[in-house]
Design a protein around this motif. Structure first.
Motif, short mmCIF file in Angstrom:
data_model
loop_
_atom_site.label_atom_id
_atom_site.label_comp_id
_atom_site.label_asym_id
_atom_site.label_seq_id
_atom_site.Cartn_x
_atom_site.Cartn_y
_atom_site.Cartn_z
N LEU A 1 0.83 -1.21 0.00
CA LEU A 1 0.00 0.00 0.00
C LEU A 1 0.86 1.26 0.00
CD1 LEU A 1 -2.92 1.04 0.11
CD2 LEU A 1 -2.77 0.98 2.60
N ALA A 2 1.87 1.28 0.85
CA ALA A 2 2.74 2.46 0.92
C ALA A 2 3.52 2.65 -0.38
CB ALA A 2 3.70 2.32 2.10
N SER A 3 4.03 1.55 -0.94
CA SER A 3 4.80 1.66 -2.19
C SER A 3 3.92 2.18 -3.32
CB SER A 3 5.38 0.30 -2.56
OG SER A 3 6.22 -0.19 -1.53
N GLY A 4 2.70 1.67 -3.41
CA GLY A 4 1.79 2.12 -4.46
C GLY A 4 1.41 3.58 -4.30
N ALA A 5 1.17 4.01 -3.06
CA ALA A 5 0.82 5.41 -2.82
C ALA A 5 1.97 6.34 -3.20
CB ALA A 5 0.43 5.60 -1.36
N VAL A 6 3.19 5.94 -2.86
CA VAL A 6 4.35 6.76 -3.21
C VAL A 6 4.51 6.84 -4.73
CG1 VAL A 6 6.87 6.86 -3.12
CG2 VAL A 6 5.57 6.34 -1.05
N LEU A 7 4.30 5.72 -5.42
CA LEU A 7 4.42 5.70 -6.87
C LEU A 7 3.40 6.62 -7.53
CD1 LEU A 7 5.56 4.59 -9.52
CD2 LEU A 7 3.97 2.66 -9.30
#
Length: 699
Positions: A371-377
């Motif tokens: 979730l965090a990686s996708g939001a940052v992307l």
């Protein structure tokens, strides 16, 4: 005997119902046919037709209609020779302009305006012959182009606002056939790959064509009955929605129908079961899209306000045909339509390793990390939106350079310190002298001349010292509007300025309405507040990331010099409405699994595994249909198609697959708050010891 008769009657009913629906659709098409063919006749694509009635430039156009001869068609004849015009060139230009004056009724006598370097000569020409008739305007422009021609190194281009409108009209009128054929071809190719059948793909494609024809007839009826504006953009988007959304609904229905044919012997009964299974989800998704599109009715811009009803008509026509005509045709064709992969009764499909099961597994193991990686992307991609080019100028709105744009580019190079596009001021008769003096004293005004007078208004033609649609000309227009009380300032550049201002106003009003409408539908469907907010946050993030990607490629890769002012609003409405569509399929299945007793994490993974393939297929089809717009000759259509196609792909393969699934796993039961599914299920008590049955003696 009675049971046999009942079965026979039931069999006759099963055979008759599909034929009844087919007959009804033949009648519907016969009724719609006369209206569908007239839709192109009511299509209007001038810049002023897009504007609201309250815009200052719109009021100028309306007042010009009351002047002698009506609204004038402004043209500029541009003669150019590299190295300088010869005496013969100037004579050729004068003779051709005189021939134009003899053949048509012009406003005033055209005067030559030479450039400082002597290489260019322009003749501003205005005619009131066409009035508001677009066909007459196009005939005038084409006739002038036939008269004005050069040879031996002398180039002659006919430009001006009238020529731009004619070139734009020709482009919009040519969109219908190529857009329809290209869209149908793309959908056909994808359906062949998805279904792996040489026949099955023809059925949903033909039904989508019927839906498009019906939508055209209904759109014409809306125009005649309620004055709904129809533009080349809105009618093109309607066709895209019919094929895109309709094919998505067909994919869901056919997939479920194939499953039911393995379980149920008769095709009619299998279709009834399939409609009961996927019908509610299709109805909910189409209702969400319709609710989002209808919010465009709150827009002030005519083009955006007309897009709402036409888009809704397209979606609803696709819905009706796919839930009535498509089932009837499939039942009549029977199982053989699936050849060579015919679903036999009682058979079990081969189990394959699911890509979406693997993707869901990775999201389920580390939900917070995913979730965090996708939001940052998505956040990083959204930053690219700050790199979007400025507002799109009228001359930059074509992917290929028509003659009118060539003329404008030659003028911009030859007359860098002189306006080449008139600004029109309509002022009350009693203040015409005062207004003329103020106009001439306004900074940025090169010249101003009184024109026609009628109905208590006087027309004043103003020439700015800056190039059309430049910052300097924009400042001049704003200064004229501020300094002339009771007057109206219009013309092509003023219309573009009003388009930008109205789009900003519409965005601030329509965006909250869309979010509110979609949220209400999701809350009612999912009976939760957290899950709808999660879906809305996801689609808004997709919208931002899509605009960011557009900012990275529009100017550097595509060479676009501007961004359509309506891109932000229209892309938001479509991405939110269509993106939530797929979220409904996923979350609705997740909710079903939870109702069956599954834990939220397991329910999320099961929902992804079972619906991932259909959602991916539907997303690919929808993205491909909007990508068809990138092959059109208008920059605003290319930009809109690119942003929506990219957004749908991001939503399908990143947001739905990873982010929504991982968020659902991380939140657990909280995702259904405050509904009953958010509370832990009550433990099931062990079965009580049953007493031995007691034999009661028979009296």
């Amino acid at each position: 005997m009675g049971a046999v008769q009942t079965k026979a009657a039931s069999a006759r009913r099963r055979r008759a119902v599909p034929w009844v629906f087919l007959g009804l659709w033949i009648v519907v098409l016969a009724v719609a046919s006369p209206f569908a063919s007239k839709l192109a006749d009511v299509q209007k694509d001038r810049a002023v037709d897009y504007l609201p009635a309250s815009a200052s430039s719109t009021e100028v156009a309306q007042l010009q209609e009351k002047l002698p001869g009506g609204e004038a068609t402004e043209l500029v004849l541009v003669y150019h020779r590299d190295g300088g015009l010869t005496v013969a060139d100037r004579k050729t230009a004068a003779d051709q302009v005189a021939e134009v004056a003899d053949a048509h009724t012009l406003v005033g006598k055209p005067e030559a305006v030479p450039s400082k370097d002597g290489a260019t000569l322009m003749y501003p020409v205005a005619s009131t012959e066409p009035g508001q008739d677009e066909d007459k305007r196009d005939a005038l422009v084409n006739d002038v182009r036939d008269i004005a021609h050069g040879e031996g190194g002398l180039s002659v281009d006919v430009g001006g606002s009238g020529a731009l409108d004619t070139d734009a009209s020709e482009v919009y009128n040519s969109l219908g056939g190529p857009l329809l054929y290209t869209t149908a071809g793309v959908v056909a190719l994808l359906l062949i790959v998805i279904y792996r059948s040489p026949f099955l793909w023809l059925v949903p494609l033909a039904v989508a064509g019927v839906a498009d024809y019906l939508a055209m007839g209904v759109a014409y009826g809306l125009n005649q009955g309620f004055g709904t504006s129809v533009s080349g953009q809105s009618s093109g988007i309607m066709t895209i929605l019919v094929f895109g959304a309709g094919t998505d609904y067909a994919l869901l229905l056919v997939s479920r129908y194939r499953e039911e044919l393995r379980r149920i012997e008769r095709p009619y009964d299998a279709m009834i079961a399939a409609l009961r299974g996927c019908g509610p989800a299709v109805l909910a998704s189409s209702g969400t899209v319709a609710a989002g599109l209808l919010c465009l009715l709150a827009a002030d811009l005519n083009s955006s306000r007309g897009m709402g009803p036409l888009g809704t008509v397209g979606v609803l026509c696709a819905l009706v045909t796919m839930l009535t005509l498509l089932p009837a045709v499939l039942v009549l064709l029977g199982r053989r339509v699936f050849w060579p992969l015919v679903p036999a009764f009682g058979s079990t499909p081969k189990r394959r390793r699911s890509l979406f099961a693997a993707m869901g597994g990775s999201a389920g193991r580390r939900p917070l990390t995913v979730l965090a990686s996708g939001a940052v992307l998505l956040g990083a991609l959204a930053v690219g939106a700050f790199n979007l080019p400025g507002a799109l100028k009228q001359e930059d709105s074509f992917t290929k350079t028509p003659e009118s744009v060539s003329a404008m580019k030659t003028l911009a190079s030859a007359y860098p310190e002189q306006g080449t596009q008139p600004i029109t001021v309509m002022t009350p008769d009693g203040r015409a002298g005062e207004s003329l003096a103020r106009i001439r004293a306004t900074e940025g005004v090169g010249s101003a001349e009184r024109g026609r007078t009628a109905g208590g208004w006087t027309e004043i033609t103003v020439t700015a010292t800056s190039a059309p649609e430049s910052q300097g000309e924009t400042a001049t227009i704003e200064a004229l509007r501020d300094g002339l009380d009771g007057s109206h300032v219009g013309g092509p550049s003023a219309q573009q300025l009003d388009l930008q201002d109205t789009n900003v106003r519409d965005r601030n009003i329509v965006v909250p309405l869309v979010l509110g409408a979609v949220l209400l539908v999701l809350v009612a469907l999912l009976r939760s507040l957290v899950a709808p907010l999660l879906l809305l946050a996801a689609v808004v993030a997709v919208w931002g990331a899509s605009l960011g990607i557009a900012g990275l490629v529009f100017e550097p890769l595509f060479g676009f010099d501007g961004t359509d002012p309506g891109l932000g609003l229209l892309s938001f409405v479509f991405l939110v409405a269509l993106g939530v569509d797929y979220g409904i399929f996923l979350m609705h299945r997740m909710r079903e699994e939870c109702l069956r007793g599954a834990e939220p994490g397991a329910a999320a993974l099961t929902a992804l595994r079972t619906t991932g393939g259909v959602i991916a297929s539907a997303g690919l089809v929808l993205a491909a249909t909007f990508a068809v717009l990138t092959n059109m000759p208008l920059v605003q259509l290319v930009e809109l198609g690119f942003v929506i196609a990219v957004g749908v792909l991001l939503d399908t393969f990143l947001v739905r697959t990873y982010l929504v699934t991982s968020a659902s796993v991380a939140l657990g039961r909280k995702v259904w708050w405050p509904g009953p599914l958010s509370r832990p299920a009550a433990p099931v008590p062990p079965p009580a010891h049953e007493a031995e049955p007691v034999r009661v003696p028979t009296p």
